[in-house]
Design a protein around this motif. Structure first.
Motif, PDB file in Angstrom:
ATOM      1  N   MET A  88       0.836  -1.182   0.000  1.00 26.20           N
ATOM      2  CA  MET A  88       0.000   0.000   0.000  1.00 26.20           C
ATOM      3  C   MET A  88       0.883   1.248   0.000  1.00 26.20           C
ATOM      4  O   MET A  88       1.918   1.290   0.649  1.00 26.20           O
ATOM      5  CB  MET A  88      -0.898   0.035   1.221  1.00 26.20           C
ATOM      6  CG  MET A  88      -1.868  -1.113   1.313  1.00 26.20           C
ATOM      7  SD  MET A  88      -2.915  -0.929   2.743  1.00 26.20           S
ATOM      8  CE  MET A  88      -4.341  -0.254   1.949  1.00 26.20           C
ATOM      9  N   ASP A 118       1.382   3.052   3.570  1.00 27.62           N
ATOM     10  CA  ASP A 118       2.333   2.369   4.449  1.00 27.62           C
ATOM     11  C   ASP A 118       3.771   2.658   4.035  1.00 27.62           C
ATOM     12  O   ASP A 118       4.639   2.836   4.881  1.00 27.62           O
ATOM     13  CB  ASP A 118       2.079   0.859   4.426  1.00 27.62           C
ATOM     14  CG  ASP A 118       0.760   0.487   5.069  1.00 27.62           C
ATOM     15  OD1 ASP A 118       0.287   1.260   5.926  1.00 27.62           O
ATOM     16  OD2 ASP A 118       0.214  -0.568   4.711  1.00 27.62           O
ATOM     17  N   ARG A 136       4.719   6.197   5.123  1.00 21.07           N
ATOM     18  CA  ARG A 136       4.975   6.244   6.567  1.00 21.07           C
ATOM     19  C   ARG A 136       6.318   5.612   6.901  1.00 21.07           C
ATOM     20  O   ARG A 136       7.022   6.076   7.796  1.00 21.07           O
ATOM     21  CB  ARG A 136       3.836   5.563   7.316  1.00 21.07           C
ATOM     22  CG  ARG A 136       2.556   6.374   7.233  1.00 21.07           C
ATOM     23  CD  ARG A 136       1.397   5.672   7.858  1.00 21.07           C
ATOM     24  NE  ARG A 136       0.213   6.519   7.811  1.00 21.07           N
ATOM     25  CZ  ARG A 136      -0.994   6.113   8.119  1.00 21.07           C
ATOM     26  NH1 ARG A 136      -1.194   4.859   8.502  1.00 21.07           N
ATOM     27  NH2 ARG A 136      -2.019   6.937   8.065  1.00 21.07           N
ATOM     28  N   SER A 170       3.308   3.571  15.083  1.00 24.19           N
ATOM     29  CA  SER A 170       2.135   2.691  15.114  1.00 24.19           C
ATOM     30  C   SER A 170       0.899   3.524  14.803  1.00 24.19           C
ATOM     31  O   SER A 170       0.676   4.566  15.415  1.00 24.19           O
ATOM     32  CB  SER A 170       1.970   2.052  16.490  1.00 24.19           C
ATOM     33  OG  SER A 170       3.085   1.270  16.804  1.00 24.19           O
ATOM     34  N   TYR A 171       0.124   3.053  13.853  1.00 23.29           N
ATOM     35  CA  TYR A 171      -1.095   3.741  13.425  1.00 23.29           C
ATOM     36  C   TYR A 171      -2.303   2.828  13.607  1.00 23.29           C
ATOM     37  O   TYR A 171      -2.158   1.605  13.635  1.00 23.29           O
ATOM     38  CB  TYR A 171      -1.007   4.107  11.937  1.00 23.29           C
ATOM     39  CG  TYR A 171      -0.030   5.203  11.611  1.00 23.29           C
ATOM     40  CD1 TYR A 171      -0.459   6.520  11.531  1.00 23.29           C
ATOM     41  CD2 TYR A 171       1.302   4.935  11.375  1.00 23.29           C
ATOM     42  CE1 TYR A 171       0.429   7.535  11.220  1.00 23.29           C
ATOM     43  CE2 TYR A 171       2.195   5.934  11.061  1.00 23.29           C
ATOM     44  CZ  TYR A 171       1.755   7.236  10.985  1.00 23.29           C
ATOM     45  OH  TYR A 171       2.633   8.241  10.679  1.00 23.29           O
ATOM     46  N   THR A 172      -3.473   3.422  13.702  1.00 21.37           N
ATOM     47  CA  THR A 172      -4.721   2.674  13.648  1.00 21.37           C
ATOM     48  C   THR A 172      -5.413   3.034  12.351  1.00 21.37           C
ATOM     49  O   THR A 172      -5.126   4.070  11.741  1.00 21.37           O
ATOM     50  CB  THR A 172      -5.661   3.001  14.832  1.00 21.37           C
ATOM     51  OG1 THR A 172      -5.957   4.389  14.810  1.00 21.37           O
ATOM     52  CG2 THR A 172      -5.039   2.630  16.152  1.00 21.37           C
ATOM     53  N   VAL A 173      -6.334   2.205  11.951  1.00 16.22           N
ATOM     54  CA  VAL A 173      -7.065   2.428  10.704  1.00 16.22           C
ATOM     55  C   VAL A 173      -7.835   3.745  10.804  1.00 16.22           C
ATOM     56  O   VAL A 173      -8.547   3.997  11.771  1.00 16.22           O
ATOM     57  CB  VAL A 173      -8.039   1.263  10.429  1.00 16.22           C
ATOM     58  CG1 VAL A 173      -8.877   1.556   9.203  1.00 16.22           C
ATOM     59  CG2 VAL A 173      -7.279  -0.026  10.258  1.00 16.22           C
ATOM     60  N   GLY A 174      -7.646   4.591   9.813  1.00 16.91           N
ATOM     61  CA  GLY A 174      -8.374   5.852   9.741  1.00 16.91           C
ATOM     62  C   GLY A 174      -7.745   7.009  10.494  1.00 16.91           C
ATOM     63  O   GLY A 174      -8.277   8.108  10.468  1.00 16.91           O
ATOM     64  N   SER A 175      -6.626   6.790  11.170  1.00 11.79           N
ATOM     65  CA  SER A 175      -6.003   7.887  11.909  1.00 11.79           C
ATOM     66  C   SER A 175      -4.889   8.514  11.072  1.00 11.79           C
ATOM     67  O   SER A 175      -4.147   7.823  10.389  1.00 11.79           O
ATOM     68  CB  SER A 175      -5.438   7.408  13.250  1.00 11.79           C
ATOM     69  OG  SER A 175      -4.329   6.580  13.050  1.00 11.79           O
TER      70      SER A 175
END
Length: 68
Positions: A1, A4, A7, A32-37
């Motif tokens: 993706m 990713d 980042r 570290s990320y969460t979905v949608g952040s």
């Protein structure tokens, strides 16, 4: 993706800047990320004992200075 990869490039750039600035001889930056952040939920820095400041302090400084 694509997101990713971008980042990962940002984390690598942050680590390279720490080394280039002479703050540490070695540096690893983990985001570290969460979905949608848009912002990371955590920034972890590891200098393998070569840092001039504590890893937690360096992580806080990077999080404040860089728009991850």
């Amino acid at each position: 993706m694509r997101i990713d990869r971008v980042r990962a490039y940002i984390a690598r750039s942050a680590a390279k800047n720490v080394v280039a600035a002479g703050i540490a001889r070695e540096c690893e930056v983990q985001l570290s990320y969460t979905v949608g952040s848009a912002r990371p939920i955590s920034v972890h820095v590891r200098t393998f004992g070569t840092g001039q400041v504590e890893d937690t302090e360096l992580a806080a400084r990077l999080d404040k200075a860089i728009d991850f």
